[in-house]
Design a protein around this motif. Sequence first.
Motif, PDB file in Angstrom:
ATOM      1  N   CYS A 190       0.825  -1.214   0.000  1.00 41.86           N
ATOM      2  CA  CYS A 190       0.000   0.000   0.000  1.00 41.86           C
ATOM      3  C   CYS A 190       0.863   1.270   0.000  1.00 41.86           C
ATOM      4  O   CYS A 190       1.022   1.933  -1.015  1.00 41.86           O
ATOM      5  N   ARG A 191       1.426   1.583   1.158  1.00 43.33           N
ATOM      6  CA  ARG A 191       2.100   2.869   1.333  1.00 43.33           C
ATOM      7  C   ARG A 191       3.421   2.988   0.591  1.00 43.33           C
ATOM      8  O   ARG A 191       3.653   3.955  -0.139  1.00 43.33           O
ATOM      9  N   SER A 192       4.321   2.025   0.793  1.00 42.22           N
ATOM     10  CA  SER A 192       5.644   2.168   0.170  1.00 42.22           C
ATOM     11  C   SER A 192       5.620   2.045  -1.350  1.00 42.22           C
ATOM     12  O   SER A 192       6.346   2.779  -2.026  1.00 42.22           O
ATOM     13  N   PRO A 231      -0.506   6.796   7.591  1.00 46.74           N
ATOM     14  CA  PRO A 231      -1.361   5.754   8.162  1.00 46.74           C
ATOM     15  C   PRO A 231      -1.571   4.600   7.182  1.00 46.74           C
ATOM     16  O   PRO A 231      -1.624   4.799   5.970  1.00 46.74           O
ATOM     17  N   ASP A 232      -1.690   3.402   7.722  1.00 46.48           N
ATOM     18  CA  ASP A 232      -1.938   2.227   6.891  1.00 46.48           C
ATOM     19  C   ASP A 232      -3.407   2.242   6.468  1.00 46.48           C
ATOM     20  O   ASP A 232      -4.300   2.128   7.308  1.00 46.48           O
ATOM     21  N   PRO A 233      -3.676   2.361   5.157  1.00 47.69           N
ATOM     22  CA  PRO A 233      -5.068   2.452   4.700  1.00 47.69           C
ATOM     23  C   PRO A 233      -5.726   1.097   4.447  1.00 47.69           C
ATOM     24  O   PRO A 233      -6.893   1.035   4.070  1.00 47.69           O
ATOM     25  N   TYR A 234      -5.002   0.006   4.669  1.00 49.49           N
ATOM     26  CA  TYR A 234      -5.427  -1.316   4.226  1.00 49.49           C
ATOM     27  C   TYR A 234      -6.838  -1.696   4.690  1.00 49.49           C
ATOM     28  O   TYR A 234      -7.612  -2.251   3.922  1.00 49.49           O
ATOM     29  N   TYR A 235      -7.167  -1.409   5.941  1.00 49.32           N
ATOM     30  CA  TYR A 235      -8.469  -1.840   6.464  1.00 49.32           C
ATOM     31  C   TYR A 235      -9.530  -0.748   6.394  1.00 49.32           C
ATOM     32  O   TYR A 235     -10.617  -0.903   6.934  1.00 49.32           O
ATOM     33  N   GLY A 236      -9.239   0.342   5.712  1.00 47.14           N
ATOM     34  CA  GLY A 236     -10.191   1.444   5.608  1.00 47.14           C
ATOM     35  C   GLY A 236     -10.781   1.552   4.216  1.00 47.14           C
ATOM     36  O   GLY A 236     -10.633   0.663   3.381  1.00 47.14           O
ATOM     37  N   SER A 272      -4.642   1.112  -3.726  1.00 47.09           N
ATOM     38  CA  SER A 272      -3.492   2.018  -3.792  1.00 47.09           C
ATOM     39  C   SER A 272      -3.232   2.422  -5.236  1.00 47.09           C
ATOM     40  O   SER A 272      -2.998   3.597  -5.534  1.00 47.09           O
ATOM     41  N   GLN A 273      -3.280   1.435  -6.122  1.00 47.60           N
ATOM     42  CA  GLN A 273      -3.064   1.734  -7.534  1.00 47.60           C
ATOM     43  C   GLN A 273      -4.124   2.701  -8.056  1.00 47.60           C
ATOM     44  O   GLN A 273      -3.796   3.660  -8.754  1.00 47.60           O
ATOM     45  N   LYS A 274      -5.374   2.446  -7.709  1.00 48.38           N
ATOM     46  CA  LYS A 274      -6.467   3.309  -8.193  1.00 48.38           C
ATOM     47  C   LYS A 274      -6.258   4.751  -7.729  1.00 48.38           C
ATOM     48  O   LYS A 274      -6.356   5.699  -8.530  1.00 48.38           O
ATOM     49  N   ALA A 275      -5.950   4.944  -6.447  1.00 50.60           N
ATOM     50  CA  ALA A 275      -5.749   6.297  -5.907  1.00 50.60           C
ATOM     51  C   ALA A 275      -4.561   6.986  -6.585  1.00 50.60           C
ATOM     52  O   ALA A 275      -4.614   8.185  -6.863  1.00 50.60           O
ATOM     53  N   GLY A 276      -3.494   6.248  -6.856  1.00 53.58           N
ATOM     54  CA  GLY A 276      -2.324   6.828  -7.502  1.00 53.58           C
ATOM     55  C   GLY A 276      -2.526   7.077  -8.977  1.00 53.58           C
ATOM     56  O   GLY A 276      -2.161   8.142  -9.504  1.00 53.58           O
ATOM     57  N   ILE A 277      -3.113   6.119  -9.667  1.00 52.49           N
ATOM     58  CA  ILE A 277      -3.343   6.254 -11.108  1.00 52.49           C
ATOM     59  C   ILE A 277      -4.269   7.434 -11.388  1.00 52.49           C
ATOM     60  O   ILE A 277      -4.072   8.156 -12.374  1.00 52.49           O
ATOM     61  N   PHE A 280      -6.856   5.801   1.197  1.00 56.52           N
ATOM     62  CA  PHE A 280      -5.848   5.650   0.152  1.00 56.52           C
ATOM     63  C   PHE A 280      -5.548   6.996  -0.510  1.00 56.52           C
ATOM     64  O   PHE A 280      -4.396   7.284  -0.843  1.00 56.52           O
ATOM     65  N   LYS A 281      -6.575   7.815  -0.675  1.00 60.73           N
ATOM     66  CA  LYS A 281      -6.369   9.154  -1.252  1.00 60.73           C
ATOM     67  C   LYS A 281      -5.568  10.032  -0.295  1.00 60.73           C
ATOM     68  O   LYS A 281      -4.710  10.804  -0.722  1.00 60.73           O
ATOM     69  N   PHE A 282      -5.840   9.916   1.014  1.00 65.41           N
ATOM     70  CA  PHE A 282      -5.099  10.686   2.005  1.00 65.41           C
ATOM     71  C   PHE A 282      -3.627  10.270   2.013  1.00 65.41           C
ATOM     72  O   PHE A 282      -2.728  11.111   2.139  1.00 65.41           O
ATOM     73  N   VAL A 283      -3.369   8.980   1.847  1.00 63.83           N
ATOM     74  CA  VAL A 283      -1.991   8.489   1.760  1.00 63.83           C
ATOM     75  C   VAL A 283      -1.278   9.166   0.583  1.00 63.83           C
ATOM     76  O   VAL A 283      -0.141   9.617   0.705  1.00 63.83           O
ATOM     77  N   VAL A 284      -1.955   9.275  -0.551  1.00 66.83           N
ATOM     78  CA  VAL A 284      -1.340   9.944  -1.715  1.00 66.83           C
ATOM     79  C   VAL A 284      -1.081  11.412  -1.390  1.00 66.83           C
ATOM     80  O   VAL A 284      -0.018  11.944  -1.728  1.00 66.83           O
ATOM     81  N   ASP A 285      -2.018  12.069  -0.702  1.00 66.76           N
ATOM     82  CA  ASP A 285      -1.814  13.478  -0.302  1.00 66.76           C
ATOM     83  C   ASP A 285      -0.534  13.625   0.518  1.00 66.76           C
ATOM     84  O   ASP A 285       0.297  14.502   0.249  1.00 66.76           O
TER      85      ASP A 285
END
Length: 159
Positions: A20-22, A129-134, A60-65, A139-144
């Motif tokens: 996810c994150r890395s 934060p680990d978005p895996y269980y959310g 993760s891919q969707k949020a990044g793409i 996932f969008k916040f992780v990209v931010d």
Amino acid sequence: MNLFLPSIDSILFVCMGNICRSPTAEAVFREKSRQAGLSITIDSAGTIGAHSREKPDHRSQKAGIERGYSFEGIRSRKVNGKDFEKFDLILAMDEQNLRDLLSVSPQEFHYKIKLFLEFANNFEEREVPDPYYGGAGGFKFVVDLIEDASDGLISKIKN
């Protein structure tokens, strides 16, 4: 922020499972460093090997793409002993992964290991934060967060 950075030619981004994150940090930083005209070796890994050789999480891919980042060629792997020698900077996504890295790294390489969000300028969070269980919002916040820390790190490297 007063972080000494020696010449940076290679960066490893690390979270727990490297799905996810890395990998998101790898994809984002690869594109942002390309746009900045930097030539840096970029990779990601996890502190555990449970997902070895898997593609990044589809969320993760969707949020990044959606923001124009490519996950092409990114596969999960576990951090190995050679990483501490090979990479100039090893960036953990959170405190637990920072501790895990420090516990397996030879003492002589501890100076290379930092929290990624030490380079963020627009957020107060210290950890990605680990978005895996959310939900998708996580996932969008992780990209931010990763975009902000990437911009800050690139600015440090260029200066």
